[in-house]
Design an enzyme around this catalytic site. Sequence first.
Site, mmCIF file in Angstrom:
data_model
loop_
_atom_site.group_PDB
_atom_site.id
_atom_site.type_symbol
_atom_site.label_atom_id
_atom_site.label_comp_id
_atom_site.label_asym_id
_atom_site.label_seq_id
_atom_site.Cartn_x
_atom_site.Cartn_y
_atom_site.Cartn_z
ATOM 1 N N ASP A 179 1.047 63.847 29.690
ATOM 2 C CA ASP A 179 2.272 63.627 30.466
ATOM 3 C C ASP A 179 2.069 64.357 31.791
ATOM 4 O OD1 ASP A 179 4.757 63.675 31.665
ATOM 5 O OD2 ASP A 179 5.803 64.643 29.992
ATOM 6 N N GLU A 198 6.375 55.963 30.634
ATOM 7 C CA GLU A 198 6.965 57.130 29.966
ATOM 8 C C GLU A 198 8.005 56.739 28.906
ATOM 9 O OE1 GLU A 198 8.133 59.519 33.319
ATOM 10 O OE2 GLU A 198 6.043 59.848 33.856
ATOM 11 N N LYS A 225 3.672 64.247 42.391
ATOM 12 C CA LYS A 225 3.892 62.936 41.776
ATOM 13 C C LYS A 225 4.764 62.036 42.661
ATOM 14 C CE LYS A 225 5.335 61.064 37.278
ATOM 15 N NZ LYS A 225 5.768 61.490 35.922
ATOM 16 N N ASP A 241 15.997 60.071 30.753
ATOM 17 C CA ASP A 241 15.002 61.105 31.080
ATOM 18 C C ASP A 241 15.462 61.935 32.274
ATOM 19 O OD1 ASP A 241 12.827 62.614 31.866
ATOM 20 O OD2 ASP A 241 11.364 60.995 31.684
HETATM 21 P P1 ADP Z 1 9.433 66.717 34.608
HETATM 22 O O1 ADP Z 1 9.443 65.563 33.663
HETATM 23 O O2 ADP Z 1 10.162 66.433 35.878
HETATM 24 O O3 ADP Z 1 8.081 67.269 34.840
HETATM 25 P P2 ADP Z 1 10.564 68.452 32.519
HETATM 26 O O4 ADP Z 1 10.921 67.405 31.552
HETATM 27 O O5 ADP Z 1 9.489 69.397 32.133
HETATM 28 O O6 ADP Z 1 10.314 67.898 33.972
HETATM 29 O O7 ADP Z 1 11.912 69.284 32.803
HETATM 30 C C1 ADP Z 1 11.936 70.441 33.557
HETATM 31 C C2 ADP Z 1 13.367 70.865 33.768
HETATM 32 O O8 ADP Z 1 13.974 71.142 32.504
HETATM 33 C C3 ADP Z 1 13.503 72.133 34.603
HETATM 34 O O9 ADP Z 1 14.478 71.944 35.598
HETATM 35 C C4 ADP Z 1 13.967 73.153 33.584
HETATM 36 O O10 ADP Z 1 14.775 74.157 34.168
HETATM 37 C C5 ADP Z 1 14.765 72.300 32.635
HETATM 38 N N1 ADP Z 1 14.958 72.949 31.337
HETATM 39 C C6 ADP Z 1 14.002 73.386 30.486
HETATM 40 N N2 ADP Z 1 14.555 73.973 29.410
HETATM 41 C C7 ADP Z 1 15.909 73.904 29.586
HETATM 42 C C8 ADP Z 1 17.039 74.349 28.829
HETATM 43 N N3 ADP Z 1 16.900 75.028 27.685
HETATM 44 N N4 ADP Z 1 18.270 74.096 29.322
HETATM 45 C C9 ADP Z 1 18.428 73.446 30.485
HETATM 46 N N5 ADP Z 1 17.418 73.020 31.241
HETATM 47 C C10 ADP Z 1 16.162 73.234 30.804
HETATM 48 MG MG MG Z 2 8.897 64.007 32.564
#
Ligand code: ADP
Ligand code: MG
Length: 619
Positions: A23, A187, A87, A211
């Site tokens: 991912d 995705e 990205k 998502d």
């Molecule tokens: P991407 O797909 O954009 O790479 P992710 O799916 O990894 O991103 O999501 C990252 C986001 O999720 C960040 O903004 C992070 O702060 C948020 N996040 C992670 N854990 C939590 C949580 N427990 N509660 C709220 N937000 C969260």
């Molecule tokens: Mg993602």
Amino acid sequence: MATIGINIATGSLQQAEIIAGIDLGTTNSLVAVIHPDTREPVVLKEFDGSALVPSVIHFGAGDQISVGEQAREYLVKEPQQTIFSVKRLMGKSYQDVKDHASFFTYKVIDDNTDSLVKVQAGDKFYSPVELSSFILKELKTRAEHILKTPVNKAVITVPAYFNDAQRQATRDAGKLAGLDVLRIVNEPTAASLAYGLGMRKDEAKTVAVFDLGGGTFDISVLRIAGGIFEVLSTNGDTYLGGDDFDRAILRHWTGATDETAAERFSSKSELQDFRLKAEEAKKHLSFNDYFETEIGGKKFSLDKSTFESLAAPLVEKTVDCCKAALSDAGLGIDEIDEVIMVGGSTRIPLVKQTVGKFFNKKVNDTLNPDEVVALGAAVQADILAGNNKDFLLLDITPLSLGIETMGGLMDVLIPRNSKIPSGAGRQYTTQKDGQSSIRISVYQGERDLVRDNRKLAEFNLTGIPGMPAGFPKVEISFLVNADGILVVKAKELRSGVQQHIEVKPQYGLTDEQVEQMLFDSITHPKEDMAVRSITEARTEATIMLDTTERFITANAAYLEPAEIAETRSYMDKLVQLIQTGTKDEVQAGIEKLNEISKPYAERLMDQAIGKAMKGKRIE
Ligand code: ADP
Ligand code: MG
């Protein structure tokens, strides 16, 4: 015990080959594989239990490049040297991203052209493909370290709305990182697979994949039937995500907005402290009711209900996107069978509740939302490895693919929503006598006129031997391979000259544009039809004029001056009609000209035959 085989010829041990599911996220990236013993997908974790690698690259002194958590620390300290959200730049030109130029704290080069963007760090320039390859290389190295075996093959996920340019760029990044990219997967498709959806041939379901990541929000509606994943619609906001929740908390604590933050805080590291604490508060409040901390000797606190009132307007926006996605798919809420939660920000209880309420359904949230896409990629990798033999995973083309024909019309060879891999071919010919080359322009889109679609590539088939117009047989074939990459071949069948290209798109398309293109094709069908028929009539008229002109020139000696004059007057009328007439008027003009010139042509034909007979000695 891992499955190990012994090569009898060499005596060496052979382990079943590993295909990584990756991912490659805007905020975080990670790798999953199928566990050799349990056959279940698992995310690869470091000893400290961390699986997520922040998608951040820092360029230090010398040629020092760091990726991940380490690089993230430089985001505020050395913004010009620290690249995040790469990205968003994949497969894009500066034109595509200029509206968001202020978002990037590093230097995105404005060369004022349609060519792909570059990023400057220090005195070096990097393409988004190179930058992504640094992240992928880091993931590959980590995976090899954890698995203690080489990892050379991968499946990489991309958003459903990614176009060919963006998919190709992702694939190239993999190649550059030393990975053989077996497949690029959507995705939402991966997330569905992680939940086991679409794994049975007799299963048919409509799924909404919600998502909400760090900086982007995507909602996709998929139809899964007979192992085929069809994207019915996508919607979202490419600038809405977890970061916005953090900013809302920061604003609540300090009153500082993005614009005023620079003057508000005494140093960049103070701002960074606040940002990190705001994110910590947000995460904490997903599982607790109260958060308290100290920043620079001052106390800050936040309770869950205050956070929810800050978050509510942002969550409402996601609901609006869900409504639009449903309406684009032509579906009602009760036609959605499953709702899947993806992305770290869906851990926020308010998000889950609001989405569940909107879809009137309990959401699927049992899998870790920031791991679910990688887990699904591993499932897909396993299918590709042939370990799931009775299952063939297919994807579909998001937009129609075709070429430009006379009058700027789009001739579709592979319609939208075709299963891939998919191929199609059609024959074309030349318009002019002795024409030695044909220009082939490849387009993507749903509109009838190519100018409303997006040009993917253009090439010339040259070296066609001299033949009269309409004689050469040029076969053009399209093949969309399993990654959604298009190979176009052109071959003149009489002479055998041929040429082919892999479509390397010339410029990117924003997500909004892809959606707009689909939307336009739905809203303009009548208009398109009208344009198509008038264009066809004009093309026919042009051919008719061309043929008549050639006829008159070739046979001037056998025609009466009055006959030529009369024909010319009708030709002039038709030229006029091409410019101003309606489709029916043009058609009538063609018929008139045909009526006038036909008798002459027939007469000359008779004479020619007569002459030929005379010349022949009959014995
Ligand atoms: P991407 O797909 O954009 O790479 P992710 O799916 O990894 O991103 O999501 C990252 C986001 O999720 C960040 O903004 C992070 O702060 C948020 N996040 C992670 N854990 C939590 C949580 N427990 N509660 C709220 N937000 C969260
Ligand atoms: Mg993602």
